[in-house]
Write a protein that holds these residues in place. Structure first.
Motif, PDB file in Angstrom:
ATOM      1  N   SER A 146      53.651 107.241  36.834  1.00 28.49           N
ATOM      2  CA  SER A 146      54.756 108.142  37.174  1.00 28.49           C
ATOM      3  C   SER A 146      54.313 109.600  37.212  1.00 28.49           C
ATOM      4  O   SER A 146      54.713 110.346  38.116  1.00 28.49           O
ATOM      5  CB  SER A 146      55.946 107.952  36.228  1.00 28.49           C
ATOM      6  OG  SER A 146      55.609 108.301  34.910  1.00 28.49           O
TER       7      SER A 146
ATOM      8  N   ALA B 132      54.112 112.018  40.707  1.00 31.59           N
ATOM      9  CA  ALA B 132      54.800 113.311  40.816  1.00 31.59           C
ATOM     10  C   ALA B 132      53.801 114.434  41.075  1.00 31.59           C
ATOM     11  O   ALA B 132      54.057 115.324  41.897  1.00 31.59           O
ATOM     12  CB  ALA B 132      55.598 113.592  39.545  1.00 31.59           C
TER      13      ALA B 132
ATOM     14  N   ASP C   3      50.871 114.132  42.552  1.00 26.53           N
ATOM     15  CA  ASP C   3      50.374 113.955  43.928  1.00 26.53           C
ATOM     16  C   ASP C   3      51.353 114.489  44.957  1.00 26.53           C
ATOM     17  O   ASP C   3      50.944 115.046  45.978  1.00 26.53           O
ATOM     18  CB  ASP C   3      50.102 112.476  44.218  1.00 26.53           C
ATOM     19  CG  ASP C   3      48.873 111.949  43.507  1.00 26.53           C
ATOM     20  OD1 ASP C   3      48.037 112.759  43.050  1.00 26.53           O
ATOM     21  OD2 ASP C   3      48.752 110.706  43.385  1.00 26.53           O
ATOM     22  N   ARG C   4      52.630 114.326  44.692  1.00 29.49           N
ATOM     23  CA  ARG C   4      53.666 114.781  45.639  1.00 29.49           C
ATOM     24  C   ARG C   4      54.063 116.242  45.412  1.00 29.49           C
ATOM     25  O   ARG C   4      54.915 116.764  46.120  1.00 29.49           O
ATOM     26  CB  ARG C   4      54.909 113.901  45.524  1.00 29.49           C
ATOM     27  CG  ARG C   4      54.738 112.477  45.963  1.00 29.49           C
ATOM     28  CD  ARG C   4      56.057 111.701  45.973  1.00 29.49           C
ATOM     29  NE  ARG C   4      56.825 111.816  44.752  1.00 29.49           N
ATOM     30  CZ  ARG C   4      56.665 111.055  43.655  1.00 29.49           C
ATOM     31  NH1 ARG C   4      55.724 110.135  43.642  1.00 29.49           N
ATOM     32  NH2 ARG C   4      57.420 111.223  42.588  1.00 29.49           N
ATOM     33  N   ASN C   5      53.453 116.861  44.377  1.00 31.68           N
ATOM     34  CA  ASN C   5      53.807 118.236  44.003  1.00 31.68           C
ATOM     35  C   ASN C   5      55.309 118.330  43.705  1.00 31.68           C
ATOM     36  O   ASN C   5      55.972 119.291  44.074  1.00 31.68           O
ATOM     37  CB  ASN C   5      53.386 119.228  45.099  1.00 31.68           C
ATOM     38  CG  ASN C   5      53.312 120.640  44.566  1.00 31.68           C
ATOM     39  OD1 ASN C   5      53.055 120.871  43.390  1.00 31.68           O
ATOM     40  ND2 ASN C   5      53.570 121.593  45.445  1.00 31.68           N
ATOM     41  N   ASP C   6      55.819 117.319  43.018  1.00 36.77           N
ATOM     42  CA  ASP C   6      57.255 117.185  42.751  1.00 36.77           C
ATOM     43  C   ASP C   6      57.548 117.505  41.277  1.00 36.77           C
ATOM     44  O   ASP C   6      57.506 116.630  40.413  1.00 36.77           O
ATOM     45  CB  ASP C   6      57.703 115.762  43.103  1.00 36.77           C
ATOM     46  CG  ASP C   6      59.202 115.587  43.059  1.00 36.77           C
ATOM     47  OD1 ASP C   6      59.904 116.407  42.431  1.00 36.77           O
ATOM     48  OD2 ASP C   6      59.676 114.583  43.649  1.00 36.77           O
ATOM     49  N   ARG C   7      57.841 118.778  41.021  1.00 35.97           N
ATOM     50  CA  ARG C   7      58.094 119.222  39.651  1.00 35.97           C
ATOM     51  C   ARG C   7      59.324 118.546  39.051  1.00 35.97           C
ATOM     52  O   ARG C   7      59.329 118.216  37.869  1.00 35.97           O
ATOM     53  CB  ARG C   7      58.265 120.741  39.610  1.00 35.97           C
ATOM     54  CG  ARG C   7      56.959 121.493  39.651  1.00 35.97           C
ATOM     55  CD  ARG C   7      57.167 122.993  39.770  1.00 35.97           C
ATOM     56  NE  ARG C   7      56.037 123.807  39.409  1.00 35.97           N
ATOM     57  CZ  ARG C   7      54.821 123.742  39.902  1.00 35.97           C
ATOM     58  NH1 ARG C   7      54.542 122.831  40.800  1.00 35.97           N
ATOM     59  NH2 ARG C   7      53.864 124.557  39.511  1.00 35.97           N
ATOM     60  N   GLU C   8      60.341 118.341  39.849  1.00 35.71           N
ATOM     61  CA  GLU C   8      61.565 117.714  39.335  1.00 35.71           C
ATOM     62  C   GLU C   8      61.309 116.273  38.910  1.00 35.71           C
ATOM     63  O   GLU C   8      61.801 115.828  37.871  1.00 35.71           O
ATOM     64  CB  GLU C   8      62.680 117.794  40.371  1.00 35.71           C
ATOM     65  CG  GLU C   8      63.190 119.212  40.573  1.00 35.71           C
ATOM     66  CD  GLU C   8      64.201 119.318  41.711  1.00 35.71           C
ATOM     67  OE1 GLU C   8      64.497 118.298  42.372  1.00 35.71           O
ATOM     68  OE2 GLU C   8      64.692 120.438  41.930  1.00 35.71           O
ATOM     69  N   ALA C   9      60.530 115.539  39.699  1.00 36.17           N
ATOM     70  CA  ALA C   9      60.212 114.152  39.340  1.00 36.17           C
ATOM     71  C   ALA C   9      59.344 114.111  38.084  1.00 36.17           C
ATOM     72  O   ALA C   9      59.536 113.247  37.215  1.00 36.17           O
ATOM     73  CB  ALA C   9      59.503 113.453  40.496  1.00 36.17           C
TER      74      ALA C   9
ATOM     75  N   GLU D 264      59.304 116.415  35.691  1.00 37.53           N
ATOM     76  CA  GLU D 264      60.185 116.759  34.570  1.00 37.53           C
ATOM     77  C   GLU D 264      61.032 115.554  34.157  1.00 37.53           C
ATOM     78  O   GLU D 264      61.179 115.259  32.969  1.00 37.53           O
ATOM     79  CB  GLU D 264      61.110 117.933  34.900  1.00 37.53           C
ATOM     80  CG  GLU D 264      62.001 118.245  33.713  1.00 37.53           C
ATOM     81  CD  GLU D 264      63.205 119.115  34.000  1.00 37.53           C
ATOM     82  OE1 GLU D 264      63.789 119.600  33.022  1.00 37.53           O
ATOM     83  OE2 GLU D 264      63.583 119.280  35.173  1.00 37.53           O
TER      84      GLU D 264
ATOM     85  N   ASP E 270      55.624 122.359  34.470  1.00 34.34           N
ATOM     86  CA  ASP E 270      54.938 123.494  35.094  1.00 34.34           C
ATOM     87  C   ASP E 270      53.544 123.671  34.510  1.00 34.34           C
ATOM     88  O   ASP E 270      52.574 123.906  35.235  1.00 34.34           O
ATOM     89  CB  ASP E 270      55.751 124.780  34.916  1.00 34.34           C
ATOM     90  CG  ASP E 270      56.990 124.830  35.785  1.00 34.34           C
ATOM     91  OD1 ASP E 270      57.073 124.073  36.780  1.00 34.34           O
ATOM     92  OD2 ASP E 270      57.898 125.630  35.475  1.00 34.34           O
TER      93      ASP E 270
END
Length: 179
Positions: free
Chosen positions: A113, A117, A119-125, A127, A150
């Motif tokens: 997981s 996140a 890899d996708r540069n997805d901070r919300e995922a 978090e 962050d």
């Protein structure tokens, strides 16, 4: 030739111990527990060591064979350490394999997981995954893990700039908050 193999393995052990010690020390950085809402408990420390290992392994995945070999030795040391800790907590021999299997599953689930996140540069995922794993019983009332997420993105960028020699010699350091 055979003696060279054993010498290399012994040298790797020194490197593994040095690197694992550095990762463990980074996981114990007070700012994670005081400022980033990680509980200072056995499980909280497991979570932070897991984060450190995941960041380190993502970096060594881009290394030549020697860096990847050291990384595998470090994961072995991690699970030996977890096994020892479980036994110190009083779990008897029959219960250790079951707990080890559960903790290994937890580690690999987090790897999947967190890596997805990152890899996708997805901070919300990231978090959300951190919140779900670090505060599993608190649900929506869990504290924000955005500062930790962050920091993970920043730490991964810093690790990407490390020279291969630092990886191969066990001198890689993760930039921790407050340092």
């Amino acid at each position: 030739m055979v003696f060279g193999f054993f010498r290399q393995k012994r040298n790797n052990q020194v490197i593994v111990e040095r690197q694992y010690g550095a990762l463990t020390a980074a996981a114990r950085t007070p700012a994670f527990y005081l400022d980033m809402h990680v509980p200072d408990t056995v499980i909280g420390r497991f979570e932070m060591l897991t984060v450190m290992l995941i960041l380190y392994f993502r970096r060594t995945a881009k290394s030549p064979r020697s860096g990847q070999e050291i990384a595998q030795n470090i994961i072995d040391a991690f699970f030996e350490d977890v096994d020892h800790s479980i036994r110190e907590l009083g779990v008897g021999d029959p219960g250790v394999p079951k707990r080890m299997k559960k903790l290994a599953g937890m580690y690999y689930g987090r790897l999947e997981s967190y890596a997805g996140a990152l890899d996708r540069n997805d901070r919300e995922a990231l978090e959300a995954a951190l919140k779900r794993n670090i505060h599993p019983e608190e649900g929506e009332t869990a504290p924000s893990m955005l500062t930790l997420a962050d920091w993970m993105f920043d730490a991964e960028q810093a690790l990407a700039t490390l020279d291969e020699n630092e990886i191969e010699t066990g001198m890689a350091r993760i930039a921790v908050p407050g340092a």
